[in-house]
Design a protein around this motif. Structure first.
Motif: not given
Length: 304
Positions: A57-85
């Motif tokens: 699950l952690a690996q899949q969430l990380g993959t999805w997060l990387d895919e999302a970050l790749a969709m962010v335009p180059a002129d927008v700064e972004a970082r990804g987080h996986i949080r337990a809640a």
């Protein structure tokens, strides 16, 4: 200035990401994409999780997060987080607190009509608990270009002044046109109420012009219909518009609670809605202080 984005690898998550990119480009903000891992929460029925499943699950969430970050335009700064809640809403609120974010962005429910809202469980929880503004992306929202106009609902109830200040600051920062709106459910014989609404909007326009200091165009209008939904349906909206509305008077101090009028507007609105908490004092967090750059947030595919 940072915005928290409630992301999931679904159409709703992509709607939220698109809206967040549009807002970030308009306001010079950075994005924190947050995915919630309920399996790691000690409050869930499946805790502790089976180790191999947890790793997958952690690996899949990380993959999805990387895919999302790749969709962010180059002129927008972004970082990804996986949080337990124990819930998505709690995780997003805690992330906003930790990052000092000025906005939480989520997608609407997944079963509404195209570019219309049905508030899902996560959005509903946020709209009754968050203490920073919450932005809702309508279903099918695909625009990532900057915002082109701000419409601000200006009623006469407590909290309307906060909304006016947020709307004015948001529009003024980059010279966006600001439209102040009063929505009425009236029949054709209610001329007295209609005239009162027009006078109120004119007064709010004058106040907004003072607040914006001539940095943007300010106009006012009264939308009238048999119902609130009908009045909103009769309005024209730009594709790049956002709609700002206040929390219910029933809300606790500096907290959201979606009121009856806002709920009715939401059902007919074709553009993103931003709901502002009652007595919200954080205008610079949503709109950005003129002359102040956004806090840097480096692009990263590493979950944090």
């Amino acid at each position: 200035m940072r915005y928290v984005v409630g992301y999931a690898a679904t159409e709703r998550g992509r709607d939220a990401l698109n809206l967040a990119c549009a807002l970030a480009r308009s306001q010079g903000a950075s994005l924190d994409l947050v995915m919630i891992d309920p399996e790691q929460s000690p409050y869930t029925a499946v805790y502790p999780p089976e180790r191999s499943f947890s790793t997958l699950l952690a690996q899949q969430l990380g993959t999805w997060l990387d895919e999302a970050l790749a969709m962010v335009p180059a002129d927008v700064e972004a970082r990804g987080h996986i949080r337990a809640a124990d819930s998505d809403a709690r995780g997003l609120i805690e992330a906003a607190d930790e990052f000092g974010a000025g906005l939480i962005v989520v997608g609407a429910g997944s079963n509404g009509l195209f570019k219309r809202y049905t508030v899902g469980s996560v959005a509903n929880a946020l709209l009754h608990a968050a203490h920073v503004p919450v932005a809702l992306a309508p279903r099918g929202y695909s625009r990532i270009d900057p915002v082109t106009r701000v419409t601000c609902a200006v009623g006469e109830r407590r909290g309307a002044e906060d909304v006016l200040e947020v709307g004015s600051a948001t529009a003024a920062r980059h010279g966006l046109p600001l439209r102040l709106l009063s929505v009425l459910a009236l029949d054709s014989s209610a001329s007295g109420a209609l005239e009162e609404a027009r006078l109120h909007v004119a007064d709010r326009v004058a106040k907004a012009k003072t607040l914006t200091g001539g940095r943007c165009e300010v106009t006012g209008t009264v939308a009238q219909g048999r119902t609130i939904e009908n009045a909103v349906d009769n309005l024209e909206f730009d594709d790049g518009e956002i709609f700002i509305i206040g929390s219910s008077r029933l809300a606790l101090h500096n907290q959201l609670f979606l009121g009856t009028t806002a709920s009715k507007v939401l059902r007919s609105l074709p553009v993103p809605m931003v709901v502002v908490p009652r007595s919200y004092a954080g205008t610079p967090d949503l709109a950005g202080s003129p002359g102040q750059p956004a806090s840097p947030a480096p692009q990263s595919g590493e979950p944090q």
